[in-house]
Design an enzyme around this catalytic site. Structure first.
Site, PDB file in Angstrom:
ATOM      1  N   GLY A  34       0.784  -1.148  -0.025  1.00 16.46           N
ATOM      2  CA  GLY A  34       0.001  -0.063  -0.066  1.00 16.46           C
ATOM      3  C   GLY A  34       0.916   1.426   0.128  1.00 16.46           C
ATOM      4  N   SER A  35       0.384   2.351   0.727  1.00 18.16           N
ATOM      5  CA  SER A  35       0.978   3.373   0.614  1.00 18.16           C
ATOM      6  C   SER A  35       2.394   3.605   1.202  1.00 18.16           C
ATOM      7  CB  SER A  35       0.051   4.864   0.992  1.00 18.16           C
ATOM      8  OG  SER A  35      -1.057   5.031   0.167  1.00 18.16           O
ATOM      9  N   THR A  36       2.932   2.672   1.931  1.00 16.77           N
ATOM     10  CA  THR A  36       4.292   2.654   2.748  1.00 16.77           C
ATOM     11  C   THR A  36       4.983   2.687   1.734  1.00 16.77           C
ATOM     12  OG1 THR A  36       4.118   0.382   2.882  1.00 16.77           O
ATOM     13  CG2 THR A  36       3.258   1.580   4.745  1.00 16.77           C
ATOM     14  N   LYS A  71       5.058   4.394  -1.152  1.00 14.82           N
ATOM     15  CA  LYS A  71       5.302   5.658  -1.686  1.00 14.82           C
ATOM     16  C   LYS A  71       6.587   6.245  -1.126  1.00 14.82           C
ATOM     17  CE  LYS A  71       0.468   7.082  -2.514  1.00 14.82           C
ATOM     18  NZ  LYS A  71      -0.525   6.438  -1.745  1.00 14.82           N
ATOM     19  N   SER A  80      -0.876  11.408   0.879  1.00 12.71           N
ATOM     20  CA  SER A  80      -0.843   9.858   0.155  1.00 12.71           C
ATOM     21  C   SER A  80      -1.513   9.916  -0.995  1.00 12.71           C
ATOM     22  CB  SER A  80      -1.258   8.811   1.339  1.00 12.71           C
ATOM     23  OG  SER A  80      -0.786   7.547   0.766  1.00 12.71           O
TER      24      SER A  80
END
Length: 466
Positions: A208-210, A212, A265
């Site tokens: 997921g957004s980790t 990014k 995010s």
């Protein structure tokens, strides 16, 4: 009458046979005991499994000397804390061995002598010896906090000292009792919840957004972006027919700096950034940070992947990958190490779980020696530190408030493919002088900022209270 010539010939033949036999024996010994040292750590090695019944086997302890595994008379091995089962491992004559029990079997069995001397000793000296103890890096307060905060929810928590790579907490749920493996082994092996899987090192998840963090690092490192580069949210961005919203910012549609897109995010912005980077740059950065590779470690690790082998590397998959979905798979260990690199100004330490070999009250030697490698420039690391501080300052994660302590982090909510989402959090504290870095995943639990972040908060408080 003695025929001297015939006697000498017989003596010569006998001597030759003796030398050949000795040579064969020594060659075999060299092969099996010296050349094939890898077999010492095979989980089905009969010599390893015979140690299960040895009452003189060494103990496994945490860094404060609390016993995590010990043997009693009759060779019964006791494991008092199920929360450390995946770190400590098991030793069973039927199911083999894993964890520290396997990785440091030679030390625990009392025959940790390398080379020829060790080979001859192992072959000829059958006297039973008391094994040495292995002290782990696990911190009992951090371990208890991680286990208590995760509770019975399926997932993993791994916390490290960013400066040394020492693992302070390693929790994988569901867990099991290594001492009862002989009774419940088949049940554990067939359990669909996979309690024997160490989710911290071998659980592979969409991040997921980790992720990014990785995309942002690539964008900063290549010069594609600076923290102040203006990016634009028109409401929705479409990449080859794939629509992605960019409305999850306080001001909605408009322009703002790249750091703002990380703070809130924004998937669409990171999709655009990923497409602009291209597969080559993103893959190079991910590989430099260890994704797609097994982490060198005393426990078994899974490699993860940037994309599935043989996939068509089109722009839609690239866009999804850049904001943490697509076919991405990472372990919590991967993300924890990336977090340590950011916290350390670009230096990624090697993870350490075994701290020292101990005999009585004497430290015999250091185990898993500390090492590190540079994976980020100091400038990129500083920008990422600022990005991660801004996430927490903007209130994107709950349960992290610690009086007088600034926390840095990133949340993630990763689609699991069945309509549910894995909850993620990565971060470190204190932000100005990091003492603990963490990765938390809770399977199919919802939003990372709501579910995973408070677990990290409990571990931060436990470590920083000392």
């Amino acid at each position: 009458m003695l025929n001297t010539g015939a006697f000498e010939r017989r003596l010569g033949i006998t001597g030759t046979f003796a030398l050949v036999a000795a040579g064969i024996f020594i060659a075999a010994l060299a092969y099996w005991q010296v050349g094939r040292t890898d077999l010492a750590n095979e989980d089905r090695n009969p010599r390893v499994l015979s140690e299960f019944y040895d009452p003189l086997r060494g103990r496994i302890m945490d860094r404060e000397g609390n016993v995590l595994a010990e043997s009693y008379s009759g060779g019964i091995r006791r494991y008092p804390d199920a929360s450390v089962a995946h770190a400590v491992g098991y030793l069973d004559p039927r199911y083999g061995s894993q964890g520290i029990e396997l990785a440091y079997n030679e030390v625990l069995a009392g025959r940790d002598v390398a080379g020829w001397l060790g080979a001859f000793r192992a072959e000829f000296d059958r006297q039973r010896k008391r094994g040495h103890d292995v002290m782990l890096t696990l911190d009992p307060a951090a371990q208890a906090a991680a286990a208590g905060a995760l509770g019975a929810r399926t997932g993993a928590v791994i916390a490290l000292d960013p400066a040394t790579g020492e693992i302070l907490a390693m929790v994988s749920v569901p867990t099991y009792d290594p001492g009862n493996l002989g009774t419940f082994g088949e049940q554990l092996l067939t359990d669909p919840n996979a309690p024997l899987l160490n989710r911290t090192t071998q659980g592979q998840y969409a991040p997921g957004s980790t992720f990014k963090s990785v995309t942002a690092i690539a964008a900063l490192a290549t010069g594609l972006m600076t923290p102040e580069t203006e990016v634009e949210c028109p409401g929705e961005i479409v990449i080859d027919g794939f629509p992605i919203s960019c409305r999850n910012t306080p001001q909605g549609v408009g322009t703002y700096p790249f750091r703002h897109a990380f703070t809130y995010s924004v998937n669409a912005i990171f999709a655009q950034v990923g497409v602009s980077l291209g597969w080559g740059n993103l893959a190079e950065q991910a590989a430099a940070l260890g994704i797609g590779k097994e982490v060198p470690f005393s426990l078994a690790t899974a490699p993860g992947q940037l994309h599935a082998p043989g996939s068509e590397l089109d722009r839609v998959l690239l866009a999804s990958t850049a904001f943490g979905q697509g076919e991405l798979l990472v372990t919590p260990l991967h993300l924890a190490l990336i977090t340590t690199a950011i916290a350390n100004g670009g230096e990624m330490p090697a993870p350490r779980l075994a701290l020292a070999e101990v005999s009585g009250d004497r430290i015999v030697r250091e185990l898993d020696p500390a090492s590190s490698r540079t994976v980020l420039s100091a400038g990129v690391a500083a920008d990422m530190q600022d990005f991660m501080r801004s996430v927490i300052a903007a209130g994107q994660a709950s349960g992290l408030s610690i009086p007088g302590v600034q926390v840095a982090g990133k949340t993630g909510t990763a689609e699991a493919g069945d309509g549910t989402s894995h909850a993620w959090f990565i971060g470190y504290a204190p932000a100005e002088a990091p003492r603990v870095a963490i990765a938390v995943v809770v399977e199919r639990a919802g939003q990372g900022g709501v579910i995973a972040a408070p677990i990290a908060g409990e571990v931060f408080r436990a470590v920083l209270a000392q």
